[in-house]
Write an enzyme that holds these catalytic residues in place. Structure first.
Site: not given
Ligand SMILES: NC(=O)c1ccc[n+]([C@@H]2O[C@H](COP(=O)([O-])OP(=O)(O)OC[C@H]3O[C@@H](n4cnc5c(N)ncnc54)[C@H](OP(=O)(O)O)[C@@H]3O)[C@@H](O)[C@H]2O)c1
Length: 247
Positions: A101, A126, A130, A161
């Site tokens: 991130s 967090y 990262k 998300t």
């Molecule tokens: N969205 C953004 O703006 C953004 C920005 C920078 C970086 N990121 C990164 O992008 C990635 C995806 O994030 P997101 O925004 O899509 O978040 P999200 O909507 O919270 O999705 C997170 C994913 O991680 C899985 N997860 C969390 N804890 C877990 C566990 N204990 N075991 C197995 N799976 C687990 C969740 O599975 P479940 O659905 O089954 O809970 C979900 O599929 C992350 O690494 C985040 O740090 C996102």
């Protein structure tokens, strides 16, 4: 496959998707999962470390790990190391893409991996996690440079998300209407998975299909990457992994 600048996944009916569930906050579950997965003895071409987590309170898992660290760092490291033999089977075109991130820009590497200070701050933890992912990617890339495996980290951009709306409601509200779609957030991951490896920079951090800097000017984070060797030793010890074998 490209559709309006966004990669669209269209699977031919002969392609099969199999789903396996693993709680990535548990090192024991990751170890049993990788044992079962490895028994299929198939080459693994692409591993995407996407699961990420931001918990604001200091919570410990039943195995005693701080929860953000468990999912973001311990799982990324353990899963990747344990499937390394399968990635080697897919060499010279195997790759590991770790979804980090832009939040990591604010934090240097810190060997207090489980944030044991009394003023626990989940957002800071967090960001630290990262940062570890970016430094780990660099470390893997050097350590396994002769294995035909590409290691890349990336920032997906701020995407709408469930994770963002739940963990960062302020940001979600502020950027409302301007957040990326899931497809836009995933675009660079898919691009990294499909690019010819000789067009990619080993160990680099990517954003919007291009290499991005790992450190902001004057942020004072660059020198901290020198600690990654000792940080890897700590992660291995916390996760109960044997010292790395000579490869
Ligand atoms: N969205 C953004 O703006 C953004 C920005 C920078 C970086 N990121 C990164 O992008 C990635 C995806 O994030 P997101 O925004 O899509 O978040 P999200 O909507 O919270 O999705 C997170 C994913 O991680 C899985 N997860 C969390 N804890 C877990 C566990 N204990 N075991 C197995 N799976 C687990 C969740 O599975 P479940 O659905 O089954 O809970 C979900 O599929 C992350 O690494 C985040 O740090 C996102």
């Amino acid at each position: 496959m490209e559709d309006g600048g966004v990669w669209a996944l269209r699977l031919h009916p002969v392609h099969q998707i199999r789903i396996r569930i693993c709680d990535l906050s548990s090192i024991n579950e990751i170890k049993s999962f990788t044992t079962r997965f490895s028994s299929m003895n198939k080459p693994l071409h692409v591993l995407v470390n996407n699961a990420g987590f931001l918990e604001h309170k200091r919570v410990t898992t039943p195995e005693g790990l701080e929860l953000n660290f468990a999912v973001n760092v311990a799982a990324t490291y353990t899963l990747t190391e344990l499937v390394m033999p399968l990635l080697e089977k897919a060499a010279p075109d195997a790759r590991v893409i770790t979804v980090s991130s832009g939040g990591m820009y604010t934090e240097p590497l810190n060997n207090n991996l489980e944030y044991r200070e009394s003023d626990f701050d989940g957002t800071k933890q967090y960001a630290r996690n990262k940062r570890v992912q970016v430094a780990l990617t660099e470390w893997w890339s050097e350590k396994y440079s002769n294995k035909g495996i590409g290691f890349y980290s990336m920032h997906p951009g701020w995407a709408d998300t469930p994770g963002v709306s739940k963990s960062l409601p302020g940001l979600s509200e502020k950027l409302s209407g301007n957040l990326r779609s899931n497809e836009e957030g995933a675009d660079t991951v898919v691009w990294l998975a499909l690019q010819p490896m000789d067009k990619l920079v080993a160990g680099a951090f990517y954003f919007d299909r291009a290499e991005a800097q790992k450190h902001l000017k004057f942020a004072g984070t660059a020198a901290s990457h020198a600690q990654i060797g000792s940080i890897v030793d700590s992660i291995r010890s916390i996760c109960g992994l044997q010292p790395p074998m000579r490869r």
